[in-house]
Each structure stands twice: as C-alpha cells, then as structure tokens.
Scaffold this active site. Structure first.
Site, mmCIF file in Angstrom:
data_model
loop_
_atom_site.group_PDB
_atom_site.id
_atom_site.type_symbol
_atom_site.label_atom_id
_atom_site.label_comp_id
_atom_site.label_asym_id
_atom_site.label_seq_id
_atom_site.Cartn_x
_atom_site.Cartn_y
_atom_site.Cartn_z
ATOM 1 N N LEU A 122 23.275 12.501 83.019
ATOM 2 C CA LEU A 122 23.834 11.176 83.286
ATOM 3 C C LEU A 122 25.371 11.136 83.708
ATOM 4 O O LEU A 122 25.501 10.686 84.850
ATOM 5 C CB LEU A 122 23.798 10.099 82.056
ATOM 6 C CG LEU A 122 24.215 8.729 82.298
ATOM 7 C CD1 LEU A 122 23.877 8.094 83.200
ATOM 8 C CD2 LEU A 122 24.230 7.971 80.887
ATOM 9 N N GLU A 124 28.910 12.169 85.613
ATOM 10 C CA GLU A 124 29.156 12.651 86.731
ATOM 11 C C GLU A 124 30.709 12.803 86.525
ATOM 12 O O GLU A 124 31.377 12.321 85.683
ATOM 13 C CB GLU A 124 28.837 11.542 87.808
ATOM 14 C CG GLU A 124 27.293 11.574 88.018
ATOM 15 C CD GLU A 124 26.905 10.596 89.214
ATOM 16 O OE1 GLU A 124 25.781 10.258 89.459
ATOM 17 O OE2 GLU A 124 27.816 10.009 89.838
ATOM 18 N N ARG A 269 43.244 30.072 45.859
ATOM 19 C CA ARG A 269 44.268 30.246 46.396
ATOM 20 C C ARG A 269 45.274 30.016 45.478
ATOM 21 O O ARG A 269 45.357 28.968 44.843
ATOM 22 C CB ARG A 269 44.512 29.624 47.649
ATOM 23 C CG ARG A 269 45.964 29.723 48.461
ATOM 24 C CD ARG A 269 46.055 31.292 49.063
ATOM 25 N NE ARG A 269 47.312 31.072 49.754
ATOM 26 C CZ ARG A 269 48.477 31.481 49.458
ATOM 27 N NH1 ARG A 269 48.666 31.731 47.911
ATOM 28 N NH2 ARG A 269 49.700 31.341 50.042
ATOM 29 N N GLN A 280 49.389 18.155 43.233
ATOM 30 C CA GLN A 280 48.975 16.682 43.362
ATOM 31 C C GLN A 280 48.886 16.556 44.923
ATOM 32 O O GLN A 280 47.728 15.626 45.309
ATOM 33 C CB GLN A 280 49.685 15.693 42.635
ATOM 34 C CG GLN A 280 49.495 15.943 41.172
ATOM 35 C CD GLN A 280 50.235 14.831 40.453
ATOM 36 O OE1 GLN A 280 51.269 14.439 40.798
ATOM 37 N NE2 GLN A 280 49.790 14.447 39.350
ATOM 38 N N GLU A 364 28.610 11.377 73.881
ATOM 39 C CA GLU A 364 27.777 10.113 73.383
ATOM 40 C C GLU A 364 28.540 8.776 73.637
ATOM 41 O O GLU A 364 28.125 7.933 72.833
ATOM 42 C CB GLU A 364 26.915 10.369 72.286
ATOM 43 C CG GLU A 364 26.326 11.816 71.962
ATOM 44 C CD GLU A 364 24.712 11.829 72.176
ATOM 45 O OE1 GLU A 364 24.242 10.347 72.481
ATOM 46 O OE2 GLU A 364 24.296 12.942 72.397
#
Length: 385
Positions: A122, A124, A269, A280, A364
């Site tokens: 579709l 282009e 880690r 926090q 999309e």
C-alpha cells in the site's frame, strides 16, 4: 476453538519462544536473518495461519484468541512474528475481507501452510498513512489490467511470493475512492524488488521497495472480482483495523519482556553494597512500567472482545495501537535507564528492544493518524472539515 485447545497452543508457543528463539536473538540481530530451523518450527506449529479459518488449513483463532498468542510472540525479537505476520495480518486479511471464493481457495491454504508468503503493498513515497494520494495506477486493456507504479517500505517484500497491491483504477474519483486491490504474484513479468532497507532495528525482518513496470494482469487478479473494482480502500481499512489490534498485542508482549529484564537487572545489580532495587527512584521506574504493561494488556483484551462482537472495529483498534505503541517505547526507555551504561551496549536485550520498539509508533498508521481517527470517530462531523 475452545479454551483448552487455545491454552495448549499458547503454552507450546511460549515454550518455543523462550527455549528456542530467545537464545538466538543476538544471532538474528547480528546476521539480519531468522535461522531456517526456527522458520521450520513456526510452520510446523501452524503460526503462518493462526488467523486463517480452519476450512482453509489455518487455526481459525478469533481476535480475542489471537492476542493471547501474540502476547507470547512479543516476548522475543519482532523478526520472528514478522515471518508470518503478513500472512495472518494485513496481507492475508485482504483475501479474508474481499476475495472471491475461488481466490480464497487458491491462496489461503498456501498462506496457512507457509508455502507462500504474502505481502501488503500500500505505502508509497508520497502516500503512507493517507492512501488518497496513491499514484500507482492500473488501467483496463481489454480483459486485462496493466499496472504501473512503485511501493515503499513493504514488509516481507524480499521473500514475498504474492503482493496485495493497491492501485488507483479511477483517476477521476476523489480522495480514497477509485482504488482497487490486486493479487500480483512476485514472478509476474515487470515486478521487481529493490534491495532490503537498512533499518534502525528489527533486524531479521525485511522491507524493500517494489516496482511495477507495465505489469499485465488477468481480470481475475482483482481482489473480489468485478465487484472489487474501486473497492480497495474499504478492504485496506478493514485489514489495517485488525492489524492495529495485533500490533497492540505485540507491543504488550514486548513490554512484558522489558519489565522482566528490568526486574532481573534491578535485583542483581549492586551499587553501594546493595541491589539497586532498594533505591526508590529505581522502584518508581519499575512501578511505572508494570502499570503501563497492565494497562496495555487490559485495553487490548477489551478492544479484541469488542472487535469480535462487531461493536467497535474503528476507534478501539486505533486506541489500542496508539496507547500500546507509545507505552512500549516508554517501558523500553525506562529499561535502558534502569540498566544504566549497560543498557546502551550492544548485546544487552534492552538495547535491542529499544531500537526495535521505535517502529511500532510508525507502521500500521502513525500515532498521529491514530489520534485523528480516534478524535474524528468520537467528535463526529464537527471534527471534519
């Protein structure tokens, strides 16, 4: 398909993705190719035809069932899903939405088995989210059609066996009218595919330009036969709506993987003698990503149920695609931040997903196009010029 059968399929796909595909993600990214053994595994599991009706050799999943499967596919590199995404999605749905019985019988079983890869042509150079400016054209020549033009960024073009090509057949028709969908085998004289595009991410999933130079097609190449002439935009719109729910689910699956990677890294880690999970501000990043993932998953499930019920096939798919594509990019960004310098390094999963996720906000229908669709559907004529 009942819930027990669906659960069995989803479990099998989860095992395949996590045990067979995830260990080879870096290989796929480095070589820009999905190993043939994984391609064969996808065909054996019926993944090339999970949305295609059982009568044509597919699994016949509803949209609500489909998204549960796609959540699992999103856990790994998008290149895997791209292998069969066009068969199940925008290309295959051209046939499901608009083809004659004869066209369905000829092509759908081959799509479902993976014998044939279909591609949706579709976009282009100057016609992407808005197909009203298509310049690819087809003219009648007796009982034949002659097709000329070019398409851009066409997914699976380098490996496609057949293209679903959208061309203007009535140059005098305004806007989106006068567009027709054609079935064009890739070996038809005059069809040529350019080199694969060099992309930011999603390596292993290929796009390319496709050129049509005086391509002569029989009259039965029109999707839907004579009734399909000048009916291409309707078909394209229906295919894209389904595809948006599918892509939204894929984004949810990827967000789930990114949350898992973030949690594992934060727990292992250490900084200042303690896991960074104790800090926090890190907890806040994780909490936001977990919340985004929950919200996306709930939204997609609600939209899929409405799609199956036929109560919303426009606003919901656009809302799901818009939210989830933006959401997975937020989650990917946080995942890189949690990983710190390691998150910027090749060979680390979150770095690759950060690159891969960016495309979801574009194809999309871009996020901006989804905003326009949602707003116009909600506001009605007052929003239209």
């Amino acid at each position: 398909m009942d819930n027990a059968d669906l659960a069995e399929i989803v479990a099998a796909v989860r095992t395949f993705v996590r045990d067979d595909v995830v260990p080879r993600e870096e290989e796929i990214d480095a070589t820009d190719a999905v190993p043939e053994s994984l391609v064969a595994g996808c065909k054996d599991m019926g993944l090339y035809g999970f949305t295609i009706p059982v009568e044509y050799g597919g699994l016949g999943l509803s949209v609500a069932q489909e998204i549960e499967l796609v959540f699992e596919l999103g856990w790994t590199t998008p290149a895997l899903r791209s292998l069969f995404g066009t068969n199940n999605g925008i290309a295959g749905h051209v046939l499901l939405e608009g083809a004659t019985d004869e066209q369905k019988k000829e092509w759908l079983p081959r799509l479902a088995s993976g014998e044939v890869t279909a591609s949706f042509a579709l976009t282009e150079a100057d016609a992407g989210s808005d197909p009203s400016s298509l310049t690819t054209g087809a003219r009648r020549d007796g009982n034949r059609w002659v097709l000329n033009g070019a398409k851009r960024y066409i997914t699976n073009a380098p490996v496609a066996d057949v293209f679903m090509v959208f061309a203007r057949t009535d140059p005098d028709a305004p806007g989106n009218r006068g567009i027709t969908a054609f079935l064009v085998p890739s070996d038809t004289p005059g069809v040529s595919v350019g080199p694969a595009d060099r992309k930011m991410g999603q390596f292993g999933a290929h796009t390319a330009d496709v050129h049509f130079d005086d391509v002569v097609l029989p009259r039965d190449a029109v999707v839907g036969g004579e009734d399909g002439v000048n009916n291409g935009f309707r078909i394209a719109a229906q295919c894209l709506a389904h595809g948006r729910v599918h892509i939204a689910a894929l984004c949810v699956g990827m967000a789930g993987r990114l949350v898992a990677e973030s949690v594992e890294f934060a727990q292992s880690r250490r900084a200042g003698g303690a896991p960074i999970a104790r800090f926090q501000l890190v907890q806040g990043l994780v909490a936001d990503s977990v919340t985004d993932h929950y919200a996306g998953r709930a939204l997609v499930r609600e939209v899929a149920a409405a799609y199956d019920a036929g109560t919303d096939k426009i606003t919901g798919p656009s809302a799901a695609k818009y939210f989830c594509s933006e959401m997975v990019n937020r989650v990917a960004d946080r995942a890189v931040q949690i990983h710190g310098g390691a998150g910027y390094m090749r060979g680390v999963a979150v770095e690759r997903f950060y690159r891969d996720a960016r495309l979801f906000r574009i194809y999309e229908g871009t996020s901006q196009i989804q905003q326009v669709i949602i707003a116009r559907q909600t506001l009605g004529p007052a929003a239209r010029g």
